[in-house]
Enzyme design. Structure first.
Site, PDB file in Angstrom:
ATOM      1  N   ASN A 185     -57.977 111.307 -21.584  1.00 26.19           N
ATOM      2  CA  ASN A 185     -58.879 111.899 -21.171  1.00 26.19           C
ATOM      3  C   ASN A 185     -59.945 110.320 -20.690  1.00 26.19           C
ATOM      4  OD1 ASN A 185     -61.103 113.037 -19.819  1.00 26.19           O
ATOM      5  ND2 ASN A 185     -61.452 114.494 -21.578  1.00 26.19           N
ATOM      6  N   LYS A 234     -62.514 110.616 -18.718  1.00 28.27           N
ATOM      7  CA  LYS A 234     -64.114 111.100 -18.832  1.00 28.27           C
ATOM      8  C   LYS A 234     -64.809 110.501 -17.608  1.00 28.27           C
ATOM      9  CE  LYS A 234     -63.746 112.543 -23.753  1.00 28.27           C
ATOM     10  NZ  LYS A 234     -64.695 112.625 -24.907  1.00 28.27           N
ATOM     11  N   HIS A 268     -63.092 121.936 -21.074  1.00 28.07           N
ATOM     12  CA  HIS A 268     -63.567 120.613 -22.198  1.00 28.07           C
ATOM     13  C   HIS A 268     -64.956 121.130 -22.903  1.00 28.07           C
ATOM     14  CE1 HIS A 268     -64.405 116.744 -24.003  1.00 28.07           C
ATOM     15  NE2 HIS A 268     -63.109 116.719 -24.004  1.00 28.07           N
ATOM     16  N   GLU A 288     -67.268 119.116 -23.536  1.00 30.73           N
ATOM     17  CA  GLU A 288     -68.408 118.485 -22.597  1.00 30.73           C
ATOM     18  C   GLU A 288     -68.924 119.411 -21.435  1.00 30.73           C
ATOM     19  OE1 GLU A 288     -66.413 114.726 -22.326  1.00 30.73           O
ATOM     20  OE2 GLU A 288     -66.963 114.484 -24.401  1.00 30.73           O
ATOM     21  N   GLU A 328     -59.768 120.896 -29.947  1.00 26.41           N
ATOM     22  CA  GLU A 328     -60.547 119.483 -30.132  1.00 26.41           C
ATOM     23  C   GLU A 328     -61.948 120.362 -30.748  1.00 26.41           C
ATOM     24  OE1 GLU A 328     -59.896 116.445 -27.019  1.00 26.41           O
ATOM     25  OE2 GLU A 328     -61.510 117.737 -26.201  1.00 26.41           O
ATOM     26  N   GLY A 385     -72.518 114.025 -32.021  1.00 22.62           N
ATOM     27  CA  GLY A 385     -72.763 114.651 -33.366  1.00 22.62           C
ATOM     28  C   GLY A 385     -72.024 113.875 -34.387  1.00 22.62           C
ATOM     29  N   SER A 411     -61.378 111.968 -31.499  1.00 24.98           N
ATOM     30  CA  SER A 411     -61.429 110.305 -32.230  1.00 24.98           C
ATOM     31  C   SER A 411     -59.756 110.028 -32.605  1.00 24.98           C
ATOM     32  CB  SER A 411     -62.209 110.469 -33.374  1.00 24.98           C
ATOM     33  OG  SER A 411     -63.542 110.730 -33.031  1.00 24.98           O
TER      34      SER A 411
END
Ligand code: 13P
Length: 256
Positions: free
Chosen positions: A8, A10, A93, A95, A165, A174, A214
């Protein structure tokens, strides 16, 4: 079942950079039969990359799309327009849920929009850090899954991929914590259980469930060997060609 390694990208790469990356990636990887490599470039790059992609080696995904096919929806791009350019689309997602305020209702319509247009939705679910701290993870996952899959029939669930996720494990948001394989295993088992309640055990077994948060070449093997995990959704590391290729090679080793 195949393993899925999904990058991804992004909001990264210009169209030119995306094209150069894809060119190099295709030179570096063979045509794997048991690993499906997918990249999700930014929207503006999809059309040119769709002419360049070697679909034997990898497939393209959208990062988002709008749930109505055509109409007065300024600024949106529909799955009807993405059809033919992409085989997959990331839906829900975190986000988009938390920055763009997408709710389960919208996610539900987008999943349906994908299926209607022969695009496989990669439905993302995951709890934020405070929800985990308060013991709400299972409820959040259940709500997101039931919400997103509300319109999905038993026949169509075979055309859906689910990605777990945990939002607190995604780089750039975060906590900077990593999910442990045990934490992943627990939630993936929960996802399988909910899918089995909705569609029966046998059908649920056939739905690929991916992990994201991650992921890098050093931890990819540990996540890929979590029971019932069928692949990885990779953000940051997918932007670095060498790391993404290494993750694909880890998946190949785990598979064999
Ligand atoms: P990172 O791999 O950068 O943590 O991103 C994960 C993700 O959000 C993929 O969709």
């Amino acid at each position: 079942m195949k393993s899925y390694i999904v990058g991804n990208w992004k909001l990264n790469f210009t169209v030119g950079e995306a094209s150069i990356y894809l060119h190099k990636l295709q030179k570096k990887i063979p045509n794997y039969r048991d690993i499906q490599v997918v990249v999700a470039p930014p929207l503006v790059a999809l059309q040119p990359l769709s002419l360049q992609v070697d679909r034997h080696k990898l497939k393209l995904a959208g990062q988002n799309g709008f749930y109505r096919d055509f109409g007065a929806f300024t600024g949106e791009t529909s799955f009807a327009q993405l059809r033919g350019l992409v085989d997959y689309c990331i839906i829900g997602h975190s986000e988009r849920r938390y920055i763009l305020r997408e709710d389960d209702k919208m996610v539900q319509k987008k999943v349906a929009g994908c299926i209607r247009n022969k695009i496989t939705p990669i439905l993302c679910v995951g709890e934020i850090e405070s929800e985990r701290a308060f013991g709400e993870t299972a409820d959040v996952i259940r709500d997101q899954l039931l919400g997103g899959l509300r319109d999905v029939s038993e026949e169509d669930i075979t055309k859906v991929i689910v990605a777990y996720e945990p939002v607190w494990a995604i780089s750039g948001h975060g906590s900077a914590k990593l999910a442990t394989p045990d934490e992943v295993a627990e939630v993936v088992a929960l996802i399988r259980g909910i899918l089995a309640e909705l569609y029966g055990g046998e059908v649920a077994e056939g739905v690929p469930v991916l992990f994201g948060g991650s992921v890098n070449p050093s931890n990819a093997g540990a996540y890929l060997t979590v029971p019932q995990v069928n692949g990885l959704l990779v953000g940051g590391a997918s932007l670095i060609l060498g790391e993404f290729v290494d993750i694909i090679e880890v998946a190949k080793r785990v598979k064999s």
